[in-house]
Design an enzyme around this catalytic site. Structure first.
Site, PDB file in Angstrom:
ATOM      1  N   TYR A   1      22.917   0.161 -64.065  1.00 51.36           N
ATOM      2  CA  TYR A   1      21.493  -0.551 -64.012  1.00 51.36           C
ATOM      3  C   TYR A   1      21.670  -1.559 -65.499  1.00 51.36           C
ATOM      4  O   TYR A   1      21.094  -2.655 -65.214  1.00 51.36           O
ATOM      5  CB  TYR A   1      20.363  -0.017 -64.153  1.00 51.36           C
ATOM      6  CG  TYR A   1      19.614   0.379 -63.037  1.00 51.36           C
ATOM      7  CD1 TYR A   1      20.278   1.431 -61.841  1.00 51.36           C
ATOM      8  CD2 TYR A   1      18.343  -0.046 -62.609  1.00 51.36           C
ATOM      9  CE1 TYR A   1      19.497   1.596 -60.879  1.00 51.36           C
ATOM     10  CE2 TYR A   1      17.737   0.281 -61.430  1.00 51.36           C
ATOM     11  CZ  TYR A   1      18.308   1.189 -60.426  1.00 51.36           C
ATOM     12  OH  TYR A   1      17.747   1.317 -59.372  1.00 51.36           O
TER      13      TYR A   1
ATOM     14  N   LYS B   1      29.140  12.190 -58.890  1.00 47.22           N
ATOM     15  CA  LYS B   1      30.119  11.779 -57.762  1.00 47.22           C
ATOM     16  C   LYS B   1      31.440  12.080 -58.486  1.00 47.22           C
ATOM     17  O   LYS B   1      32.396  11.007 -58.387  1.00 47.22           O
ATOM     18  CB  LYS B   1      29.951  10.418 -57.133  1.00 47.22           C
ATOM     19  CG  LYS B   1      30.612  10.042 -55.961  1.00 47.22           C
ATOM     20  CD  LYS B   1      30.489  10.745 -54.717  1.00 47.22           C
ATOM     21  CE  LYS B   1      31.533  10.198 -53.641  1.00 47.22           C
ATOM     22  NZ  LYS B   1      31.143  11.174 -52.472  1.00 47.22           N
TER      23      LYS B   1
ATOM     24  N   ASP C   1      17.667   6.953 -58.369  1.00 47.98           N
ATOM     25  CA  ASP C   1      16.679   5.984 -57.865  1.00 47.98           C
ATOM     26  C   ASP C   1      16.658   6.336 -56.353  1.00 47.98           C
ATOM     27  O   ASP C   1      15.675   6.296 -55.665  1.00 47.98           O
ATOM     28  CB  ASP C   1      17.151   4.264 -58.071  1.00 47.98           C
ATOM     29  CG  ASP C   1      16.555   3.473 -57.276  1.00 47.98           C
ATOM     30  OD1 ASP C   1      15.040   3.626 -57.410  1.00 47.98           O
ATOM     31  OD2 ASP C   1      16.949   2.495 -56.678  1.00 47.98           O
TER      32      ASP C   1
ATOM     33  N   ASP D   1      13.469   8.399 -53.655  1.00 48.91           N
ATOM     34  CA  ASP D   1      12.939   7.717 -52.674  1.00 48.91           C
ATOM     35  C   ASP D   1      12.825   8.925 -51.478  1.00 48.91           C
ATOM     36  O   ASP D   1      12.077   8.965 -50.691  1.00 48.91           O
ATOM     37  CB  ASP D   1      13.454   6.519 -52.137  1.00 48.91           C
ATOM     38  CG  ASP D   1      12.484   5.069 -52.728  1.00 48.91           C
ATOM     39  OD1 ASP D   1      12.366   5.493 -53.962  1.00 48.91           O
ATOM     40  OD2 ASP D   1      12.588   4.173 -52.277  1.00 48.91           O
TER      41      ASP D   1
HETATM   42  C1  IPM Z   1      12.093   2.393 -59.238  1.00 45.30           C
HETATM   43  C2  IPM Z   1      12.348   1.126 -58.626  1.00 45.30           C
HETATM   44  C3  IPM Z   1      12.987   0.221 -59.727  1.00 45.30           C
HETATM   45  C4  IPM Z   1      14.316   0.782 -59.990  1.00 45.30           C
HETATM   46  C5  IPM Z   1      13.129  -1.295 -59.289  1.00 45.30           C
HETATM   47  C6  IPM Z   1      11.653  -1.982 -59.239  1.00 45.30           C
HETATM   48  C7  IPM Z   1      13.814  -2.168 -60.478  1.00 45.30           C
HETATM   49  O1  IPM Z   1      12.746   0.988 -57.417  1.00 45.30           O
HETATM   50  O2  IPM Z   1      11.325   2.480 -60.160  1.00 45.30           O
HETATM   51  O3  IPM Z   1      12.529   3.144 -58.790  1.00 45.30           O
HETATM   52  O4  IPM Z   1      15.170   0.549 -59.212  1.00 45.30           O
HETATM   53  O5  IPM Z   1      14.145   1.525 -60.655  1.00 45.30           O
HETATM   54 MN    MN Z   2      13.137   2.997 -56.845  1.00 39.65          MN
END
Ligand code: IPM
Ligand code: MN
Length: 354
Positions: A140, A190, A246, A250
């Protein structure tokens, strides 16, 4: 007084932070904490107003606050904005500017929602894990190139790097977190392919010597992604880098029933920041249908970690749980035929339960 900077951001950000502030005001009446709120711009909204996604005064206000409550940023409206001015730069800049190196993303299944999960009830019931995501390093924040010509072809690149101190810092927090939970830590990387992952694994393994009471195991990220869907109950604390964290968080949100329920705390050296893990959902913005619970639960984490108000934090978590067990549902968690509440109605129910 305790100053909380509120950054609604874009899309549903305004609605969900409004909800969380209402809940915090209700809490303040009860617990007499002395909360003071200050709203600031960031994201696409700030870009439209000031030509930049993270105005200096927003970052400064955050530095001078006791805590930050963040909504969400982004939206297709800004898809063609230059990379360095994209709305996402606001949250990335806040993470870097405030030194928010650790993102805690707890996933817990409310009994009331087990049946709503797309996964089998016997599989998700009782799951209780927290993802500790490194938040200010890795791919990132490495060097990148948006476009260059190489061997006659256009290409782009992003560089991933991690240093030993960066890994030690996040892993220490993860070990400490595991120590006061069920004593199990899974480090995800990984290492069969990436040099950064091999350094990560070496560093975490070495640190484990200081934590004999914590049981450490390592998983490759692809296997972890599968294990989360096959047997989520095996996990207590997961520690991983920025990009893997990240993606996995999710995925893990599905276990809890909806990403709309998932809070997070970004812990730093200065002020910490609290935000739901979902995005700005521009398609449902302004319609009063977003689930405010992820942000309300983030406000609970704010009370717990930044203000050390554990009882107030628990009160919010209990109220959210009660709202769910009484059968109140927003659109994202309603089964077919169930009554659907709007953002405002759900917020009012939670305030009343408080
Ligand atoms: C999160 C979001 C962010 C990330 C984006 C909005 C930059 O997806 O907080 O998980 O990728 O970290
Ligand atoms: Mn995210």
């Amino acid at each position: 007084m305790k100053k909380i900077v509120v950054i609604p951001g874009d899309g549903i950000g305004t609605e969900i932070t409004d909800s969380a502030v209402k809940v915090l005001k209700k809490i303040d009446e009860k617990f007499k904490i002395g909360l003071e709120f200050e709203t600031r711009d960031a994201g696409g909204t700030a870009y439209d107003k000031f030509g930049e996604p993270l105005p200096a005064e927003t970052l400064n206000a955050c530095k001078n606050a006791d805590a930050v409550l963040f909504g969400a940023v982004g939206g297709n409206k800004w898809d063609n904005v230059k990379a360095e001015l994209r709305p996402e730069k606001a949250i990335l800049g806040l993470r870097k500017g405030l030194g928010l190196y650790a993102n805690l993303r707890p996933v817990k299944v409310s009994d009331a929602l087990i049946e709503n999960s797309p996964l089998k009830p016997e599989l998700v019931g009782g799951s209780d894990l927290v993802i500790v995501r490194e938040l200010v390093g890795g791919i990132y924040f490495g060097d990148r190139c948006e476009s260059e010509i190489h061997n006659g072809a256009e290409r782009a690149w992003d560089l991933e790097n991690y240093s030993v101190p960066e890994v030690e810092r996040i892993a220490t927090l993860a070990f400490e977190t595991a120590k006061i939970r069920r004593g199990k830590l899974t480090s995800v990387d990984k290492a069969n392919v990436l040099a950064t992952s091999r350094l990560w694994r070496r560093t975490v393994t070495k640190l484990a010597e200081k934590y004999p009471e914590v049981e450490l195991n390592h998983l490759y990220v692809d296997n972890c992604a599968m294990q989360l869907a096959v047997n989520p109950k095996q996990f207590d604390v997961i520690v991983t880098g920025n990009l893997f964290g990240d993606i996995l968080s999710d995925e893990a949100a599905v276990i809890g029933g909806s990403i709309g329920l998932m809070p997070s705390a970004s812990i730093g050296e200065l002020t910490s920041l609290y935000e739901p893990i979902h995005g700005s959902a521009p398609d449902i913005a302004g319609k009063n249908i977003a689930n405010p619970m992820g942000t309300i639960l983030s406000a609970a984490m704010l009370l717990r970690y930044s203000l050390k108000e554990e009882d107030a934090a628990k009160a919010i978590e209990n109220a959210v749980d009660k709202a769910l067990s009484e059968g109140h549902r927003t659109a994202d968690i309603a089964a077919p035929g169930e009554k659907v509440l709007g953002t405002d109605e759900m917020t009012e129910i939670i305030c009343n339960l408080l």
